[in-house]
Design a protein around this motif. Structure first.
Motif, PDB file in Angstrom:
ATOM      1  N   LEU A  86      -0.881 -20.529  -2.517  1.00 50.74           N
ATOM      2  CA  LEU A  86      -2.065 -19.776  -2.127  1.00 50.74           C
ATOM      3  C   LEU A  86      -3.063 -21.053  -2.038  1.00 50.74           C
ATOM      4  O   LEU A  86      -4.389 -20.322  -1.368  1.00 50.74           O
ATOM      5  CB  LEU A  86      -2.510 -19.281  -3.426  1.00 50.74           C
ATOM      6  CG  LEU A  86      -1.497 -18.234  -4.065  1.00 50.74           C
ATOM      7  CD1 LEU A  86      -1.712 -17.993  -5.308  1.00 50.74           C
ATOM      8  CD2 LEU A  86      -1.203 -17.165  -2.625  1.00 50.74           C
ATOM      9  N   VAL A  87      -3.178 -21.851  -2.974  1.00 48.65           N
ATOM     10  CA  VAL A  87      -4.645 -22.733  -2.650  1.00 48.65           C
ATOM     11  C   VAL A  87      -3.902 -24.490  -2.525  1.00 48.65           C
ATOM     12  O   VAL A  87      -2.584 -25.084  -3.711  1.00 48.65           O
ATOM     13  CB  VAL A  87      -5.446 -22.607  -4.237  1.00 48.65           C
ATOM     14  CG1 VAL A  87      -6.152 -24.067  -3.931  1.00 48.65           C
ATOM     15  CG2 VAL A  87      -5.933 -21.247  -3.897  1.00 48.65           C
ATOM     16  N   VAL A 143       9.728 -14.060   7.589  1.00 46.09           N
ATOM     17  CA  VAL A 143       8.699 -14.780   6.826  1.00 46.09           C
ATOM     18  C   VAL A 143       7.750 -14.605   5.940  1.00 46.09           C
ATOM     19  O   VAL A 143       6.933 -14.448   5.092  1.00 46.09           O
ATOM     20  CB  VAL A 143       7.702 -14.838   8.711  1.00 46.09           C
ATOM     21  CG1 VAL A 143       6.097 -15.793   7.855  1.00 46.09           C
ATOM     22  CG2 VAL A 143       8.021 -15.682   9.465  1.00 46.09           C
ATOM     23  N   ALA A 144       7.940 -12.965   5.945  1.00 47.95           N
ATOM     24  CA  ALA A 144       7.412 -11.802   5.058  1.00 47.95           C
ATOM     25  C   ALA A 144       7.993 -10.889   4.619  1.00 47.95           C
ATOM     26  O   ALA A 144       8.654 -10.406   5.617  1.00 47.95           O
ATOM     27  CB  ALA A 144       5.888 -11.849   5.372  1.00 47.95           C
ATOM     28  N   ARG A 145       7.886  -9.605   3.749  1.00 47.66           N
ATOM     29  CA  ARG A 145       8.030  -8.742   3.302  1.00 47.66           C
ATOM     30  C   ARG A 145       8.169  -8.042   4.981  1.00 47.66           C
ATOM     31  O   ARG A 145       6.678  -7.537   4.893  1.00 47.66           O
ATOM     32  CB  ARG A 145       7.702  -8.175   2.531  1.00 47.66           C
ATOM     33  CG  ARG A 145       8.468  -7.024   1.669  1.00 47.66           C
ATOM     34  CD  ARG A 145       7.482  -6.162   0.772  1.00 47.66           C
ATOM     35  NE  ARG A 145       7.275  -6.844  -0.635  1.00 47.66           N
ATOM     36  CZ  ARG A 145       8.609  -7.548  -1.221  1.00 47.66           C
ATOM     37  NH1 ARG A 145       9.878  -6.908  -0.843  1.00 47.66           N
ATOM     38  NH2 ARG A 145       8.506  -8.546  -2.160  1.00 47.66           N
ATOM     39  N   PRO A 146       9.086  -7.262   5.667  1.00 44.57           N
ATOM     40  CA  PRO A 146       8.666  -6.405   7.266  1.00 44.57           C
ATOM     41  C   PRO A 146       8.769  -4.621   6.157  1.00 44.57           C
ATOM     42  O   PRO A 146       8.788  -3.991   5.201  1.00 44.57           O
ATOM     43  CB  PRO A 146      10.342  -6.663   7.962  1.00 44.57           C
ATOM     44  CG  PRO A 146      11.279  -6.260   6.335  1.00 44.57           C
ATOM     45  CD  PRO A 146      10.340  -7.777   4.775  1.00 44.57           C
ATOM     46  N   ARG A 189      -2.109  -9.534  -0.408  1.00 44.12           N
ATOM     47  CA  ARG A 189      -2.001  -8.362  -0.057  1.00 44.12           C
ATOM     48  C   ARG A 189      -1.058  -7.489  -0.147  1.00 44.12           C
ATOM     49  O   ARG A 189      -0.923  -6.606  -0.459  1.00 44.12           O
ATOM     50  CB  ARG A 189      -2.630  -7.995   1.514  1.00 44.12           C
ATOM     51  CG  ARG A 189      -4.294  -8.574   1.672  1.00 44.12           C
ATOM     52  CD  ARG A 189      -4.743  -8.707   3.131  1.00 44.12           C
ATOM     53  NE  ARG A 189      -6.629  -8.080   2.956  1.00 44.12           N
ATOM     54  CZ  ARG A 189      -7.120  -8.847   3.775  1.00 44.12           C
ATOM     55  NH1 ARG A 189      -6.656  -9.000   4.903  1.00 44.12           N
ATOM     56  NH2 ARG A 189      -8.075  -8.802   3.562  1.00 44.12           N
ATOM     57  N   ARG A 190       0.460  -7.865  -0.085  1.00 41.01           N
ATOM     58  CA  ARG A 190       1.335  -7.247  -0.385  1.00 41.01           C
ATOM     59  C   ARG A 190       1.697  -6.940  -1.378  1.00 41.01           C
ATOM     60  O   ARG A 190       2.098  -5.881  -2.462  1.00 41.01           O
ATOM     61  CB  ARG A 190       2.527  -8.753   0.025  1.00 41.01           C
ATOM     62  CG  ARG A 190       3.143  -8.716   1.475  1.00 41.01           C
ATOM     63  CD  ARG A 190       4.156  -9.295   1.617  1.00 41.01           C
ATOM     64  NE  ARG A 190       3.971 -10.858   1.748  1.00 41.01           N
ATOM     65  CZ  ARG A 190       4.097 -12.043   1.900  1.00 41.01           C
ATOM     66  NH1 ARG A 190       3.845 -11.737   3.276  1.00 41.01           N
ATOM     67  NH2 ARG A 190       3.965 -12.894   1.539  1.00 41.01           N
ATOM     68  N   ALA A 191       0.981  -7.798  -2.918  1.00 39.87           N
ATOM     69  CA  ALA A 191       1.036  -7.713  -3.998  1.00 39.87           C
ATOM     70  C   ALA A 191       0.247  -6.873  -4.405  1.00 39.87           C
ATOM     71  O   ALA A 191      -0.654  -6.675  -5.888  1.00 39.87           O
ATOM     72  CB  ALA A 191       0.836  -8.863  -4.573  1.00 39.87           C
ATOM     73  N   GLN A 192      -1.059  -6.291  -3.168  1.00 41.97           N
ATOM     74  CA  GLN A 192      -2.024  -4.883  -3.559  1.00 41.97           C
ATOM     75  C   GLN A 192      -2.874  -5.414  -4.174  1.00 41.97           C
ATOM     76  O   GLN A 192      -3.366  -4.914  -5.050  1.00 41.97           O
ATOM     77  CB  GLN A 192      -1.049  -3.795  -4.285  1.00 41.97           C
ATOM     78  CG  GLN A 192       0.215  -3.188  -3.567  1.00 41.97           C
ATOM     79  CD  GLN A 192       0.482  -1.753  -3.864  1.00 41.97           C
ATOM     80  OE1 GLN A 192       0.681  -1.297  -5.138  1.00 41.97           O
ATOM     81  NE2 GLN A 192       1.032  -0.981  -3.057  1.00 41.97           N
ATOM     82  N   VAL A 193      -3.585  -6.584  -4.291  1.00 42.41           N
ATOM     83  CA  VAL A 193      -4.760  -7.732  -4.876  1.00 42.41           C
ATOM     84  C   VAL A 193      -5.884  -6.471  -3.729  1.00 42.41           C
ATOM     85  O   VAL A 193      -5.697  -7.018  -2.566  1.00 42.41           O
ATOM     86  CB  VAL A 193      -4.574  -8.827  -5.022  1.00 42.41           C
ATOM     87  CG1 VAL A 193      -6.097  -9.619  -5.002  1.00 42.41           C
ATOM     88  CG2 VAL A 193      -3.347  -9.242  -5.980  1.00 42.41           C
ATOM     89  N   GLY A 194      -6.576  -6.770  -4.097  1.00 48.29           N
ATOM     90  CA  GLY A 194      -7.977  -5.634  -3.688  1.00 48.29           C
ATOM     91  C   GLY A 194      -9.330  -6.769  -3.533  1.00 48.29           C
ATOM     92  O   GLY A 194      -8.598  -8.354  -3.583  1.00 48.29           O
ATOM     93  N   ASP A 195      -9.753  -6.712  -2.302  1.00 50.01           N
ATOM     94  CA  ASP A 195     -11.041  -7.105  -1.932  1.00 50.01           C
ATOM     95  C   ASP A 195     -11.554  -8.074  -2.781  1.00 50.01           C
ATOM     96  O   ASP A 195     -12.338  -6.553  -3.369  1.00 50.01           O
ATOM     97  CB  ASP A 195     -10.831  -7.435  -0.382  1.00 50.01           C
ATOM     98  CG  ASP A 195     -10.209  -7.634   0.740  1.00 50.01           C
ATOM     99  OD1 ASP A 195      -9.006  -7.860   0.389  1.00 50.01           O
ATOM    100  OD2 ASP A 195     -10.729  -6.985   2.102  1.00 50.01           O
ATOM    101  N   GLY A 196     -12.287  -8.828  -2.030  1.00 47.30           N
ATOM    102  CA  GLY A 196     -13.238  -9.403  -3.262  1.00 47.30           C
ATOM    103  C   GLY A 196     -14.791  -8.853  -2.791  1.00 47.30           C
ATOM    104  O   GLY A 196     -15.245  -8.817  -1.191  1.00 47.30           O
ATOM    105  N   ALA A 212      -2.163 -17.288   2.480  1.00 46.75           N
ATOM    106  CA  ALA A 212      -2.105 -17.010   1.091  1.00 46.75           C
ATOM    107  C   ALA A 212      -2.397 -15.684   1.044  1.00 46.75           C
ATOM    108  O   ALA A 212      -2.265 -14.960  -0.222  1.00 46.75           O
ATOM    109  CB  ALA A 212      -2.914 -17.812   0.952  1.00 46.75           C
ATOM    110  N   ILE A 213      -3.177 -14.744   2.097  1.00 40.38           N
ATOM    111  CA  ILE A 213      -3.759 -13.598   2.120  1.00 40.38           C
ATOM    112  C   ILE A 213      -3.455 -12.411   2.299  1.00 40.38           C
ATOM    113  O   ILE A 213      -3.465 -11.531   1.732  1.00 40.38           O
ATOM    114  CB  ILE A 213      -5.498 -13.598   3.331  1.00 40.38           C
ATOM    115  CG1 ILE A 213      -6.146 -14.951   2.695  1.00 40.38           C
ATOM    116  CG2 ILE A 213      -5.714 -12.341   3.334  1.00 40.38           C
ATOM    117  CD1 ILE A 213      -7.253 -15.106   3.960  1.00 40.38           C
ATOM    118  N   ALA A 214      -2.236 -12.535   2.841  1.00 40.13           N
ATOM    119  CA  ALA A 214      -1.634 -12.036   3.224  1.00 40.13           C
ATOM    120  C   ALA A 214       0.258 -12.262   1.843  1.00 40.13           C
ATOM    121  O   ALA A 214       0.114 -10.951   1.772  1.00 40.13           O
ATOM    122  CB  ALA A 214      -0.245 -12.230   4.903  1.00 40.13           C
ATOM    123  N   ALA A 215       0.074 -13.048   1.541  1.00 43.28           N
ATOM    124  CA  ALA A 215       0.890 -12.642   0.160  1.00 43.28           C
ATOM    125  C   ALA A 215       0.073 -11.663  -0.858  1.00 43.28           C
ATOM    126  O   ALA A 215       0.398 -11.621  -1.357  1.00 43.28           O
ATOM    127  CB  ALA A 215       1.346 -14.052   0.180  1.00 43.28           C
TER     128      ALA A 215
END
Length: 378
Positions: free
Chosen positions: A289-290, A49-52, A338-345, A333-336
């Protein structure tokens, strides 16, 4: 293995087997070969379902002995590559997560009976296995799927061959390259020559292309020609008046690091506005994502285009650059991100992807006889 005569079987069924096969593709190809025309298959299997995590990947390989666990998209692509069609995938992650935890808990309650019957070592080995599999599913990155489909029949293959042959036939209607004025096709050698006068006209005015006997006509132009101004993104929609038949569309495509690809579209009509964005992750497939039908707020006083909603901001002043901020709200979308190492607003507390790019191109298009359709890819 038993011999599998070509076309000798009506159905193929696999229940939690393929994940253990080191060469799953070879087995799927053999299944396709063994089925008769129109034969069907049903597969239930583990999927990503996502990267383990590294620990989960080790558990899959060392404990579960599952070297062939992929995303659903990857599984479907592999089946299509073998020649299967009409493939449907039903995710089973939620019921399997519940079932695996119930199996683990219920087995623990049989400890006295199981130890008396099989011994302490067997009980603890099996209990460890059940607990670890339950933990895999509870982590949300390992799931289950049911796949079904069929092998195409002879009539279907004949149809596809006919379609391919038809697609390769020479076109008889002339086609004009608008930016240069070059023409080709139509069976007239003279029409293939590039005309300097046509090139000059194409740079300053729209060019009509007619389909002749088919009764199809279209008028096309670049953004500068269409909007009668220097190339600058106008507000969306282009016209603030309620114009029946008006369509306006924004499209952006980004190739990011690590093989990530992001596509975004805002599609506007007189009755609705749709905003969608997808992120494709190599090996994992595509994550939405949206996806919203809530219209974005437009600042028509801004120098160019400015749209804003809960999950997205688009600022495109037409100066050769665009600024897009994505802050999706769905868990996947949030999990994706975060896997891409996108920081929180700072204000949202969830990942916020900030895209700054130079636009590659922009085109406009209006079909003749219609009220108007604007397509603005960036």
């Amino acid at each position: 293995t038993l011999p599998t005569p070509a076309g000798g079987f009506d159905h193929a069924v696999s229940h939690l087997v393929n994940l253990h096969l080191p060469d799953r593709g070879a087995v799927l190809a053999a299944a396709h070969e063994s089925l008769c025309e129109g034969g069907t298959f049903v597969i239930e299997d583990f999927v990503l379902v996502a990267r383990p995590t590294e620990a989960e990947a080790r558990t899959l390989l060392d404990l579960v002995k599952a070297p062939s666990v992929t995303s659903i998209d990857g599984y479907v692509s592999e089946l299509e590559g073998c020649g299967f069609v009409d493939i449907q995938a039903t995710e089973l992650s939620v019921p399997w997560t519940v079932w695996c935890r119930a199996r683990s808990d219920e087995y623990s309650l049989t400890e006295a009976e199981a130890v008396a019957l099989h011994g302490r070592e067997v009980f603890e080995t099996r209990q460890h296995f059940y607990v670890q599999v339950a933990n895999l599913f509870a982590g949300g990155r390992i799931g289950g799927v049911r796949l079904s489909g069929r092998k195409p029949g002879g009539h279907e293959r004949s149809l596809h061959r006919g379609r391919r042959a038809q697609a390769l036939k020479a076109r008889t209607a002339p086609v004009r390259i608008l930016e240069s004025g070059a023409s080709f096709g139509g069976g007239d050698a003279a029409a293939a020559a590039v005309s300097t006068a046509a090139a000059t006209a194409a740079a300053t005015a729209a060019t009509a292309v007619s389909g002749g006997a088919f009764g199809v006509a279209a008028t096309q132009a670049s953004s500068a020609q269409l909007l009668r101004r220097p190339v600058r993104q106008p507000p969306l929609p282009y016209s603030s008046l309620p114009t029946p038949g008006l369509h306006d569309s924004l499209q952006y495509h980004f190739f990011l690091g690590g093989g990530l690809f992001l596509a975004l579209r805002v599609f506007h009509t007189a009755s609705l506005q749709s905003t969608t964005a997808w992120l494709h992750e190599p090996g994992l497939g595509t994550v939405e994502l949206v996806n919203t039908y809530t219209p974005l707020a437009a600042d028509r006083a801004a120098p160019g285009l400015f749209l804003e909603g809960e999950e997205i901001t688009i600022a495109d002043g037409g100066d050769g650059s665009v600024a897009i901020d994505l802050r999706p709200t769905s868990a996947s979308a949030i999990a994706a991100l975060r896997r891409a190492q996108v920081g929180d607003g700072a204000s949202t507390g969830r990942p916020e992807l900030r895209l700054r790019a130079n636009e590659g191109h922009a085109f406009g298009w209006i079909p003749a006889g219609a009220d108007g359709a604007f397509h603005r890819p960036g």
